[in-house]
Design an enzyme around this catalytic site. Structure first.
Site, PDB file in Angstrom:
ATOM      1  N   SER A  40     -12.494   5.669   8.000  1.00 20.57           N
ATOM      2  CA  SER A  40     -13.685   6.280   8.607  1.00 20.57           C
ATOM      3  C   SER A  40     -14.779   6.566   7.596  1.00 20.57           C
ATOM      4  O   SER A  40     -15.733   7.279   7.904  1.00 20.57           O
ATOM      5  CB  SER A  40     -13.319   7.580   9.319  1.00 20.57           C
ATOM      6  N   GLY A  62       0.794  -1.236   0.000  1.00 24.63           N
ATOM      7  CA  GLY A  62       0.000   0.000   0.000  1.00 24.63           C
ATOM      8  C   GLY A  62       0.820   1.277   0.000  1.00 24.63           C
ATOM      9  O   GLY A  62       1.755   1.439  -0.778  1.00 24.63           O
ATOM     10  N   ARG A  93     -25.607   4.610   2.423  1.00 22.36           N
ATOM     11  CA  ARG A  93     -26.253   5.192   1.250  1.00 22.36           C
ATOM     12  C   ARG A  93     -27.140   6.377   1.614  1.00 22.36           C
ATOM     13  O   ARG A  93     -27.457   7.195   0.757  1.00 22.36           O
ATOM     14  CB  ARG A  93     -27.060   4.108   0.540  1.00 22.36           C
ATOM     15  N   GLU A  94     -27.551   6.456   2.890  1.00 19.50           N
ATOM     16  CA  GLU A  94     -28.456   7.538   3.306  1.00 19.50           C
ATOM     17  C   GLU A  94     -27.711   8.836   3.596  1.00 19.50           C
ATOM     18  O   GLU A  94     -28.334   9.867   3.863  1.00 19.50           O
ATOM     19  CB  GLU A  94     -29.266   7.127   4.536  1.00 19.50           C
ATOM     20  N   ASN A  95     -26.392   8.810   3.555  1.00 21.04           N
ATOM     21  CA  ASN A  95     -25.643  10.017   3.900  1.00 21.04           C
ATOM     22  C   ASN A  95     -25.837  11.145   2.884  1.00 21.04           C
ATOM     23  O   ASN A  95     -25.436  12.284   3.126  1.00 21.04           O
ATOM     24  CB  ASN A  95     -24.154   9.681   4.071  1.00 21.04           C
ATOM     25  N   SER A 103      -8.382   7.928   8.148  1.00 22.30           N
ATOM     26  CA  SER A 103      -8.301   6.638   7.477  1.00 22.30           C
ATOM     27  C   SER A 103      -9.307   5.662   8.087  1.00 22.30           C
ATOM     28  O   SER A 103      -9.517   5.656   9.301  1.00 22.30           O
ATOM     29  CB  SER A 103      -6.897   6.046   7.613  1.00 22.30           C
ATOM     30  N   LYS A 156     -14.473   7.380   3.778  1.00 19.26           N
ATOM     31  CA  LYS A 156     -14.385   8.186   2.554  1.00 19.26           C
ATOM     32  C   LYS A 156     -14.802   7.388   1.322  1.00 19.26           C
ATOM     33  O   LYS A 156     -15.593   7.854   0.514  1.00 19.26           O
ATOM     34  CB  LYS A 156     -12.948   8.707   2.342  1.00 19.26           C
ATOM     35  N   THR A 157     -14.231   6.177   1.182  1.00 20.50           N
ATOM     36  CA  THR A 157     -14.543   5.382  -0.010  1.00 20.50           C
ATOM     37  C   THR A 157     -16.037   5.104  -0.062  1.00 20.50           C
ATOM     38  O   THR A 157     -16.676   5.251  -1.109  1.00 20.50           O
ATOM     39  CB  THR A 157     -13.753   4.063   0.013  1.00 20.50           C
ATOM     40  N   ARG A 209     -15.193   9.432  13.584  1.00 17.59           N
ATOM     41  CA  ARG A 209     -16.061   8.481  14.276  1.00 17.59           C
ATOM     42  C   ARG A 209     -16.238   8.962  15.698  1.00 17.59           C
ATOM     43  O   ARG A 209     -15.319   8.890  16.486  1.00 17.59           O
ATOM     44  CB  ARG A 209     -15.375   7.110  14.338  1.00 17.59           C
TER      45      ARG A 209
HETATM   46  P1  GTP Z   1      -8.858   4.757   3.931  1.00 13.51           P
HETATM   47  O1  GTP Z   1      -8.825   4.143   2.572  1.00 13.51           O
HETATM   48  O2  GTP Z   1      -8.087   3.987   4.950  1.00 13.51           O
HETATM   49  O3  GTP Z   1      -8.434   6.186   3.923  1.00 13.51           O
HETATM   50  O4  GTP Z   1     -10.382   4.618   4.493  1.00 13.51           O
HETATM   51  P2  GTP Z   1     -11.769   5.332   4.124  1.00 13.51           P
HETATM   52  O5  GTP Z   1     -11.918   6.621   4.855  1.00 13.51           O
HETATM   53  O6  GTP Z   1     -11.955   5.379   2.653  1.00 13.51           O
HETATM   54  O7  GTP Z   1     -12.852   4.347   4.807  1.00 13.51           O
HETATM   55  P3  GTP Z   1     -13.908   3.330   4.174  1.00 13.51           P
HETATM   56  O8  GTP Z   1     -14.933   4.025   3.324  1.00 13.51           O
HETATM   57  O9  GTP Z   1     -13.171   2.233   3.529  1.00 13.51           O
HETATM   58  O10 GTP Z   1     -14.676   2.802   5.481  1.00 13.51           O
HETATM   59  C1  GTP Z   1     -14.019   2.189   6.552  1.00 13.51           C
HETATM   60  C2  GTP Z   1     -15.020   1.414   7.384  1.00 13.51           C
HETATM   61  O11 GTP Z   1     -16.097   2.260   7.854  1.00 13.51           O
HETATM   62  C3  GTP Z   1     -15.671   0.281   6.600  1.00 13.51           C
HETATM   63  O12 GTP Z   1     -15.613  -0.905   7.361  1.00 13.51           O
HETATM   64  C4  GTP Z   1     -17.102   0.752   6.405  1.00 13.51           C
HETATM   65  O13 GTP Z   1     -17.994  -0.340   6.350  1.00 13.51           O
HETATM   66  C5  GTP Z   1     -17.367   1.679   7.588  1.00 13.51           C
HETATM   67  N1  GTP Z   1     -18.350   2.750   7.245  1.00 13.51           N
HETATM   68  C6  GTP Z   1     -18.256   3.580   6.180  1.00 13.51           C
HETATM   69  N2  GTP Z   1     -19.329   4.437   6.105  1.00 13.51           N
HETATM   70  C7  GTP Z   1     -20.128   4.144   7.164  1.00 13.51           C
HETATM   71  C8  GTP Z   1     -21.397   4.694   7.654  1.00 13.51           C
HETATM   72  O14 GTP Z   1     -21.988   5.617   7.099  1.00 13.51           O
HETATM   73  N3  GTP Z   1     -21.900   4.129   8.799  1.00 13.51           N
HETATM   74  C9  GTP Z   1     -21.266   3.106   9.446  1.00 13.51           C
HETATM   75  N4  GTP Z   1     -21.817   2.635  10.545  1.00 13.51           N
HETATM   76  N5  GTP Z   1     -20.073   2.565   9.012  1.00 13.51           N
HETATM   77  C10 GTP Z   1     -19.508   3.070   7.896  1.00 13.51           C
HETATM   78  C1  SPV Z   2      -4.915   5.099   4.231  1.00 12.21           C
HETATM   79  O1  SPV Z   2      -4.319   4.431   5.070  1.00 12.21           O
HETATM   80  O2  SPV Z   2      -5.474   6.163   4.495  1.00 12.21           O
HETATM   81  C2  SPV Z   2      -4.985   4.597   2.858  1.00 12.21           C
HETATM   82  C3  SPV Z   2      -4.314   3.326   2.567  1.00 12.21           C
HETATM   83  O3  SPV Z   2      -5.579   5.209   2.008  1.00 12.21           O
HETATM   84  S1  SPV Z   2      -2.629   3.392   2.210  1.00 12.21           S
HETATM   85  O4  SPV Z   2      -2.477   3.622   0.786  1.00 12.21           O
HETATM   86  O5  SPV Z   2      -2.063   2.093   2.562  1.00 12.21           O
HETATM   87  O6  SPV Z   2      -1.990   4.413   2.950  1.00 12.21           O
HETATM   88 MN    MN Z   3      -6.706   7.056   2.965  1.00 13.05          MN
END
Ligand code: GTP
Ligand code: SPV
Ligand code: MN
EC number: 4.1.1.32
Length: 611
Positions: free
Chosen positions: A266, A212, A520-522, A264, A268-269, A425
């Protein structure tokens, strides 16, 4: 010795600065072979990786890989920003002297690519023609083929990206050497790994990982850490760990763009990919632009903040990705997508993959299944409940595979930003959404962003792990100067975006259920926000920003108990007053924090006292 000149000649790489760089590092790491990579080499490199057992088939045009079991995430303690200016030292950037760190990395990397191929990977972290293109070009040298395959998915890769550099010497020099992963003492006092960005020399030297952000240097090391530094040095832009999405009202044709940071893991994806317009009468359309990085700047012509995603792909958390939480992500990694799964569970007989939350229960017939380490599930000790997939297991796919990717996701000019949101969170205190119009208060809110530690004992008193703008692991210079740079960049906009803080994670204090359905409701609170910015809904003013009234929030089709809604749209003033004390201590650590930020803090504190 490899004949580097001959290899570069054959690849048509003429830039003398690139040639000098490759030759120099081949002399240090001593690979057996050197190979210049273009994205069009992907099929051949995949075939080689399958042949070598570095990748395994995971259905038609999909692949599975494992990383070494002690190498499964970024290592923040081993990650260093080095410069020749002690003033660049911040609270979070692990600042060290450039000369000292460079000398150390040189010794660690010496001879470490013997027997291997050094891949020369020219890349661009921007859509071609972007106004920020001059900060986007780089050349990663890596001795790891799976890293090359990930880079081809995550960045625009090809020698042509180096052809018309404004200044042929201006590209990021990004050196990745895997090292002997089994003998690096990961996590012990004798740890050999270092991940160094020599920011004032635009040089990245990462040693001791193939995973990563430690190894795909275009993404975190260049796209965030180096770009964070360059953004300030140039005075031109901000590079942030932000998602970026677009919302279109199909009735009026109006379109808004929202970007923002969540620490991270929390959400975003999930937010960027999976908002559900169909849940709201099909009136809206949501476009995906990016899930992890945005670069922001001000367009002098219209006085607006513009943003673009410098990446070419998604490196998403696998855990809990399923048809309900994130159907879009599943579509983007379907057969034929070229996706690579890393550290999920794998069945070598059927070529299936699985991770926790993919289905409610793991496959019933465990025949053939192996966990992320390659151990057979069928041979597990009874009572072994360890997860099949690593919690940080991920999927890698290109943006173009995301079904709702915006038509203009590669627009060189970027897109105008209407709202910047921050979210962590937090199980209490933070309402669903609170809007902030004042620039200093918005930046202050970003600086005091945090997330609760996830393990049980921590955070009981509600104290956060602060993560300014979600950039804590990626900041390249001091936090006070960073705040000043934010005020300067966004302050130059005559038509600035609105700020907001969001929280999808409030819990019922008694039974712990999430008060808001999330995922999805966000879209609903985001719609309130952009309508509030446009003056269509007034909200309710509070000491910490404007909160929607119950009537203003579109809750059609949702069934949320009134007491839960009251809680997520209410304010716990005592908890807020307590939080202000924590914030004061947090901000006091930062050198040169602008007076405007302190004033914002005092204004909020006073309003809370008077409330
Ligand atoms: P990085 O790639 O590490 O930067 O992470 P990210 O911020 O893109 O987080 P990602 O969207 O992958 O979500 C991380 C975790 O949070 C996952 O296990 C999701 O299922 C959970 N999650 C995301 N959105 C929600 C939400 O609206 N409610 C709840 N309860 N959990 C959520
Ligand atoms: C993060 O940790 O916020 C990521 C994954 O997006 S990595 O590319 O491994 O840093
Ligand atoms: Mn990230």
């Amino acid at each position: 010795m490899v004949d580097v000149d001959r290899v570069l000649d054959e690849a048509g790489l003429k830039n003398p600065h690139v040639r000098e760089y490759v030759t120099y590092w081949a002399g240090i790491t001593e690979p057996d072979r050197v190979e210049v990579v273009n994205a069009s080499d992907d099929a051949r490199l995949v075939a080689e990786a399958l042949e070598a057992g570095e990748l395994f088939p995971a259905g038609e045009g999909r692949y599975y890989s494992r990383s070494y079991f002690k190498d499964t995430a970024r290592s923040e303690e081993r990650t260093i920003v080095a410069t020749s200016k002690p003033d660049d030292r911040g609270v979070y950037n692990n600042w060290r002297d450039a000369e000292e760190m460079t000398a150390g990395q040189l010794e660690r990397m010496r001879g470490q690519s013997k027997g291997k191929t050094m891949y020369v990977v020219p890349y661009l972290m921007a859509p071609p023609g972007s106004p920020l293109e001059q900060y986007a070009a780089g050349v990663e040298l890596t001795d790891n083929r799976p890293v090359v395959l990930h880079m081809i998915r995550m960045a625009r890769v090809g020698t042509h990206h180096l052809d018309d550099l404004a200044d042929p010497a201006t590209f990021v020099r990004a050196v990745h050497v895997t090292g002997d992963l089994e003998n690096l003492g990961q996590g012990t006092p004798d740890d050999q790994r270092y991940f160094v960005t020599v920011a004032d020399q635009r040089t990245i030297l990462h040693f001791g990982s193939s995973y990563g952000g430690n190894a795909l240097l275009g993404k975190i090391a260049h796209g965030l850490r180096q770009a964070c530094y360059d953004g300030r040095a140039s005075g031109v832009f901000l590079a942030e760990q932000f998602m970026l999405l677009g919302i279109t009202d199909k009735q009026t044709g109006q379109k808004w763009h929202v970007c923002g940071g969540f620490p991270s893991a929390s959400g975003k994806t999930n937010l960027a990919m999976t908002l559900a317009p169909d849940a709201m009468g099909d009136r809206y359309h949501v476009d995906f632009y990016g899930d992890d990085i945005a670069w922001l700047w001000v367009n002098q012509d219209d006085g607006r903040v513009y943003g673009m995603n410098p990446e070419f792909g998604v490196f998403g958390v696998a855990k809990d990705t399923n048809e309900l939480t994130n159907p879009t992500a599943l579509d983007s990694i379907a057969e034929g997508s070229g996706a690579i799964f890393t550290n999920v569970a794998y069945n070598p007989d059927t070529h299936e993959v699985w991770w926790e939350g993919r289905t409610p229960e793991p496959p019933v017939d465990v025949t053939g299944w192996e966990d992320w380490k390659g151990d057979r599930i069928a041979e597990r000790d009874e009572g072994d409940l360890s997860p099949w997939a690593h919690p940080n297991s991920r999927f890698t796919t290109t943006l173009a595979n995301v079904p709702n990717v915006a038509d203009d996701f590669e627009a060189p000019a970027g897109v105008p930003i209407d709202a910047i949101i921050f979210g962590g969170r937090t199980r209490d205190r933070e309402p669903l959404v609170r809007a902030i119009t004042d620039l200093a208060e918005g930046v202050y809110d970003g600086l005091t962003l945090g997330a609760e530690a996830t393990f049980a004992a921590d955070g009981l008193d509600g104290q956060l792990r602060y993560d300014p703008m979600s950039m804590r692991p990626f900041l390249a210079y001091g936090e006070g100067d960073y705040a000043a740079h934010w005020l300067e960049i966004i302050g130059a906009a005559t038509d600035p975006p609105i700020f907001a803080h969001v929280n999808w994670f409030q819990k019922d204090p008694d039974d712990g259920h999430f008060l808001w359905p999330g995922y999805r409701e966000n879209l609903r609170p985001l719609l309130w926000l952009v309508r509030h910015k446009d003056g269509e809904v007034a909200g309710r003013e509070t000491p910490v920003g404007t909160i929607p009234t119950l009537e203003e929030l579109d809750l059609t089709g949702l069934d949320i108990p009134t007491e839960d809604l009251d809680r997520i749209l209410g304010l716990d003033l005592d908890r807020w007053r307590q939080e202000m004390g924590f914030r004061e201590e947090h901000l006091q650590q930062f050198d040169r924090l602008p007076e405007a930020i302190w004033n914002a803090h005092r204004r909020v504190a006073q309003a809370l006292d008077e409330a």
